[in-house]
Write an enzyme that holds these catalytic residues in place. Structure first.
Site, mmCIF file in Angstrom:
data_model
loop_
_atom_site.group_PDB
_atom_site.id
_atom_site.type_symbol
_atom_site.label_atom_id
_atom_site.label_comp_id
_atom_site.label_asym_id
_atom_site.label_seq_id
_atom_site.Cartn_x
_atom_site.Cartn_y
_atom_site.Cartn_z
ATOM 1 N N GLU A 138 0.850 -1.180 0.000
ATOM 2 C CA GLU A 138 0.000 0.000 0.000
ATOM 3 C C GLU A 138 0.895 1.242 0.000
ATOM 4 O O GLU A 138 1.880 1.262 0.733
ATOM 5 C CB GLU A 138 -0.926 0.057 1.219
ATOM 6 C CG GLU A 138 -2.001 1.111 1.025
ATOM 7 C CD GLU A 138 -2.996 1.225 2.189
ATOM 8 O OE1 GLU A 138 -4.058 1.779 1.978
ATOM 9 O OE2 GLU A 138 -2.670 0.762 3.282
ATOM 10 N N GLU B 72 -5.991 -2.425 12.540
ATOM 11 C CA GLU B 72 -5.663 -3.264 11.372
ATOM 12 C C GLU B 72 -6.684 -4.378 11.189
ATOM 13 O O GLU B 72 -7.003 -4.758 10.063
ATOM 14 C CB GLU B 72 -4.250 -3.850 11.505
ATOM 15 C CG GLU B 72 -3.126 -2.815 11.676
ATOM 16 C CD GLU B 72 -3.174 -1.651 10.704
ATOM 17 O OE1 GLU B 72 -3.684 -1.817 9.583
ATOM 18 O OE2 GLU B 72 -2.712 -0.548 11.072
ATOM 19 N N GLU C 40 -2.452 -3.605 7.081
ATOM 20 C CA GLU C 40 -3.539 -4.573 7.230
ATOM 21 C C GLU C 40 -3.593 -5.672 6.181
ATOM 22 O O GLU C 40 -4.676 -6.223 5.932
ATOM 23 C CB GLU C 40 -4.863 -3.802 7.182
ATOM 24 C CG GLU C 40 -5.249 -3.214 5.794
ATOM 25 C CD GLU C 40 -4.801 -1.771 5.576
ATOM 26 O OE1 GLU C 40 -3.813 -1.350 6.225
ATOM 27 O OE2 GLU C 40 -5.423 -1.083 4.756
HETATM 28 N N1 BES Z 1 -3.138 1.160 5.852
HETATM 29 C C1 BES Z 1 -2.356 1.751 6.869
HETATM 30 C C2 BES Z 1 -0.873 1.614 6.643
HETATM 31 C C3 BES Z 1 -0.303 2.566 5.626
HETATM 32 C C4 BES Z 1 -0.064 3.880 5.957
HETATM 33 C C5 BES Z 1 0.023 2.136 4.366
HETATM 34 C C6 BES Z 1 0.466 4.750 5.019
HETATM 35 C C7 BES Z 1 0.546 2.993 3.422
HETATM 36 C C8 BES Z 1 0.779 4.301 3.750
HETATM 37 C C9 BES Z 1 -2.663 1.109 8.223
HETATM 38 O O1 BES Z 1 -3.925 0.550 8.321
HETATM 39 C C10 BES Z 1 -2.636 2.207 9.243
HETATM 40 O O2 BES Z 1 -3.479 3.040 9.207
HETATM 41 N N2 BES Z 1 -1.657 2.183 10.130
HETATM 42 C C11 BES Z 1 -1.486 3.219 11.123
HETATM 43 C C12 BES Z 1 -1.734 2.693 12.507
HETATM 44 C C13 BES Z 1 -3.054 3.035 13.099
HETATM 45 C C14 BES Z 1 -3.140 2.653 14.550
HETATM 46 C C15 BES Z 1 -3.560 4.425 12.888
HETATM 47 C C16 BES Z 1 -0.058 3.689 11.035
HETATM 48 O O3 BES Z 1 0.720 3.076 10.318
HETATM 49 O O4 BES Z 1 0.263 4.661 11.692
HETATM 50 ZN ZN ZN Z 2 -5.453 1.909 8.524
#
Ligand code: BES
Ligand code: ZN
Length: 874
Positions: free
Chosen positions: A136, A306, A272
């Site tokens: 992603e 996630e 995720e």
């Molecule tokens: N889908 C995101 C991870 C992501 C972030 C992929 C930016 C590509 C670019 C994941 O679900 C997410 O939101 N992770 C958060 C943690 C959450 C507790 C808010 C993160 O990585 O900070």
């Molecule tokens: Zn997320």
């Protein structure tokens, strides 16, 4: 051009005439050489006449001669690196219907934490590589040629060829494994329909622990060898969250298994991937003895977030990145729901206001963007994983839920998930389902919040027995934007027993409230208070007239208000002060009303406001700075003294969090006794790491205290912290040290800490800890350092959103127009899409501070008020 491959260049999205149905993928990573080779056979449905197949590929070497569509060999194959597409041309039109596209390719296991990359770890004292994916938003194309857009869902059947002694994981369970000497071939079951960005692979050495849900789904947590005890907490939260979401969405977990795994080099916090969720180590691992209460909370929230995506995001996926917020806003919101049910004593919904606050602060910038944002190139996607998609997204969902009612809302969400399972949805698809289930005008209401950037401030004024309301877009620079919103207004009068709600649809409106106030107040209109936006469920701010504001201050002092409302009042007041809609003087007077506060959730907002005031006063009123700091110290000290440094038996999770919060704030405000006590405890801890005098919860405060005393001529504290950093294997402990190193008032030490970031002792993923800690005294040297090292920074962090942290952390603390101009000029010829927004927002913050300073300097009675408040507290 019309019939040439170049016709497909410069497009935001791939042409739709061919779409993948099934990917048969074979990959063979070479962990020593950091390369991989692969073969793909993709069943493709051709739906309209075409001579071309157009798909994504980037940084891959696609073997031209290996390409076949059925038995057709292509006549021309062109890879456009800038567009990240592969155009395969044939000498005739392809038959409409299904065919198989086959090709071989090779690539590099990069060190950029995206695509197919390598991460390093130490096993038995030996450094080793693991192979990991992070796809992603748009990096699956760096691992295999594919239709790399969320709407091209397909089934995936993976085969991995890896060293026999390693663990190899993917989204689905293993169907079959064959070993041939040093290499084993692992065949995975075919996945259900899913998007490319959710495909995942991890190859390395791991141990695991396992449990299962009430439905019998196997859940595992994989950790480094010998560390599985640190995975127990996440495993427990994971299993319980899956059970909870199954009920909440009224849909079973869609896959046969779920693995969660900690990766030592990881750009985001967690990802995720369907059935194989990857985490930064600090976001998954929890150790009773080594982690803090806030580490624990972070793990719970991250796991819950996630796992929510397994439904909201993975089963039902946004149609395009414009609707990213559907993924992130919802997962964030739902994670609070899950964690609240698992740990009610954490008061999680009140803590949720942290999210709302970050959303409100970012969205008050002219350089913000609407929740739904147009995306024209893959390179623009990373930048929208920001507080608007996450925090504003989650907050407008909470606003809608509170307007519709929890039950109706949940029922509608469950129907939405059923309706769009294994498929894709746009924002308006969700509104349509909610509208149908509730009979409320959801689309009209919500469109004003998702398609329009910003939010309103509601001016509230009492005119006789009329409550008069007027909305105007709130901007931190003090100007009023042109937006109007349909605002769900709620308010109560003198008590929470009777609440009113209505939709403010026009610019102004008024409510006759005589009966309402009369019924609520036994002693007439005196001492009456009116609180709008009850419990801050609405994504807006409120500016009260003087009379109403005074009523609320009394209500705070008389302890009549909910925690959430107390938070809302201080936050709005702070924001209005920054925007020069009210004076710093009146903000300081308001803060004084929080003198007796002892609740973590409220004080976390109060301290954040205090620290911001303390910072601005350094530049705005240097003569008053010490007095203002003393005033803020006086405000926080009683609660801090009550808690002390030592944990107490049986105390609450929130009190543990509060202790750490207050000690850190007092150190930052320069409170000498706290600094001295921190230093004293640090010395004991340094000699005896097992001492009970400095548990993980108070360690950060002590580290910061030590750094306040460090200088070039007295650097033993810095060296001691480095020694701790080098000796610990715990990522959370390492992050505490890194977050302290740059906080010395001595410029040369700050510089040394920044340079430490470039050594191989600090992982690239951890740069932001050091950046986030830079002292105010160090901002100038940090800026010079950034200019000097920009080429290196760009090269090393260019492809992740971490690059934005360099700009944000180093530029935002400045407070003058001249500095903003200097920064602009430096970046004029260096700008890249991945950090353009961060730069513009940082510059805007600098200019906002500059104006705030002007206005503070012109406040006639600030000095007097500070003296008066200081005396009052004495
Ligand atoms: N889908 C995101 C991870 C992501 C972030 C992929 C930016 C590509 C670019 C994941 O679900 C997410 O939101 N992770 C958060 C943690 C959450 C507790 C808010 C993160 O990585 O900070
Ligand atoms: Zn997320």
């Amino acid at each position: 051009m019309a019939d040439s491959p170049a016709q497909f260049r410069g497009q935001a999205r791939l042409p739709r005439f061919a779409a993948p149905l099934r990917y048969d993928l074979r990959l063979r990573p070479d962990l020593a050489a950091c390369t991989f080779s692969g073969a793909a056979a993709v069943a493709v449905a051709v739906s309209a006449p075409t001579r071309f197949l157009v798909l994504n590929a980037a940084e891959l070497d696609v073997g031209r001669a290996s390409i076949r569509f059925q038995d057709l060999a292509p006549t021309d194959v062109t890879q456009f690196e800038e567009d990240e597409i592969l155009v395969i041309g044939f000498d005739r039109e392809l038959p409409i219907g299904e065919g198989v596209l086959a090709m071989d390719f090779t690539g590099t296991l990069n060190d950029q934490m995206r695509g197919f990359y390598r991460s390093k770890y130490v096993c038995n004292g030996e450094s080793r590589n693991m192979a990991v994916t992070q796809f992603e938003a748009a990096d699956a194309r760096r691992c295999f040629p594919c239709w790399d857009e969320p709407a091209f869902k397909a089934k995936f059947k993976l085969t991995l060829e890896v060293p026999s002694d390693l663990v190899a994981l993917s989204n689905m369970p293993v169907a079959k494994e064959t070993v041939s000497g040093p290499i084993k071939t692992v065949f995975y079951e075919e996945s259900p329909l899913m998007s490319t960005y959710l495909v995942a692979i991890v190859v390395g050495l791991f141990d695991y622990i396992e449990s299962s849900t009430s439905e019998g789904t196997k859940v595992r947590v994989y950790t480094q060898v010998g560390k599985t005890n640190q995975g127990k907490f996440a495993l427990d939260v994971g299993v319980k969250s899956l059970d909870l979401y199954k009920d909440y969405f009224a849909t079973p977990y869609p896959l046969p298994k779920l693995d969660m795994i900690a990766i030592p080099d990881f750009a985001a916090g967690a990802m995720e991937n369907y059935g194989l969720v990857t985490y930064r180590e600090t976001a998954l691992l929890y150790d009773e003895l080594l982690s803090s209460a806030s580490n624990k909370q972070q793990v719970a929230i991250t796991v819950a977030h996630e796992l929510a995506h397994q439904w909201f995001g993975n089963l039902v996926t946004m149609e395009w990145w414009t609707h990213l917020w559907l993924n992130e806003g919802f997962a964030s919101w739902v994670s609070y729901l899950a964690v609240d049910s698992l740990f009610p004593e954490w008061n999680n919904w009140t803590q949720f206001l942290d999210e709302t606050t970050s959303g409100l602060r970012l969205d008050a910038l002219a350089e913000s963007h609407p929740i739904e944002v147009e995306i024209n190139h893959a390179s623009e996607i990373d930048a929208i994983f920001d507080s608007i998609s996450y925090d504003k997204g989650a907050s407008v969902i909470r606003m809608l839920q509170s307007y519709l009612g929890a039950e109706r809302f949940q029922k509608a969400l469950a129907s939405y998930i059923k309706k769009y399972a294994y498929s894709n949805a746009k924002t308006e698809d969700l509104w349509a389902v909610l509208e149908e289930e509730s009979g409320e005008p959801v689309k009209d209401l919500m469109t004003t919040w998702t398609k329009q950037q910003g939010y309103p401030v509601i001016y509230a004024k009492l005119n006789g027995h009329d409550l008069e309301l007027e909305q105007a877009q709130f901007l931190s620079d003090g100007s009023s934007g042109t937006g109007t919103w349909i605002v769900p207004i709620t308010f109560c009068c003198g008590s929470y027993d009777a609440q009113k709600k209505f939709l403010l649809k026009e610019k102004t409106d008024k409510m006759h409230i005589k009966e309402f106030t009369a019924s609520q107040s036994s002693d007439g209109d005196k001492n009456i208070w009116i609180k709008l936006n009850i419990d801050q469920t609405g994504f807006y701010r409120v500016k009260y007239d003087d009379e109403l504001a005074a009523g609320l201050v009394n209500a705070i002092k008389a302890k009549k208000l909910s925690l959430m409302d107390k938070i809302g009042i201080v936050e709005d007041s702070y924001a209005l002060s920054v925007a020069r809609k009210q004076t710093l003087t009146s903000l300081l007077r308001l803060l004084n009303a929080y003198h007796d506060e002892s609740d973590y959730t409220v004080l976390s907002h109060v301290t954040s406001v205090c620290l911001s005031i303390s910072k601005i006063s350094v530049d705005a009123t240097p003569d008053l700075n010490n007095d203002i700091k003393q005033l803020l110290i006086n405000l926080l000290l009683p609660a801090a003294i009550k808690l002390g440094w030592d944990p107490k038996d049986g105390e609450s999770h929130l009190d543990v969090m509060l202790r750490s919060l207050l000690l850190i704030a007092l150190v930052r405000l320069g409170h000498n006794e706290t600094i001295n006590e921190g230093v004293r405890r640090f010395h004991i801890f340094f000699e005896d790491r097992k001492t009970s005098l400095l548990p993980p919860d108070t360690r950060k405060a002590a580290y910061l205290a030590v750094m306040r005393t460090v200088s070039t001529s007295n650097r033993s504290g810095y060296d001691a912290l480095l020694k701790i950093y080098r000796e610990t294997a715990e990522p959370q402990e390492k992050s505490r040290v890194l977050g302290s190193l740059s906080s010395s008032p001595d410029k040369d030490i700050v510089l040394e800490a920044l340079n430490f970031m470039f050594t191989d002792e600090v992982r690239n993923q951890d740069s932001y800890y050091i950046l986030g800690g830079i002292s105010l005294e160090g901002r100038e040297v940090a800026w010079t350092w950034l200019k000097t090292n920009w080429d290196h920074v760009l090269k090393t962090w260019r492809s992740s959103s971490l690059i934005s942290d360099f700009i944000n952390s180093i530029v935002s603390p400045f407070t003058s127009e001249e500095k903003a101009a200097e920064v602009s000029e430096f970046f004029a010829c260096r700008i890249k899409p991945s950090f353009l927004r961060a730069l513009k927002q940082s510059l805007e913050r600098v200019r906002i501070s500059a104006r705030w300073i002007e206005s503070i300097r012109s406040e006639p009675s600030l000095g007097e008020a500070v003296q008066e408040l200081l005396q009052g507290a004495a």
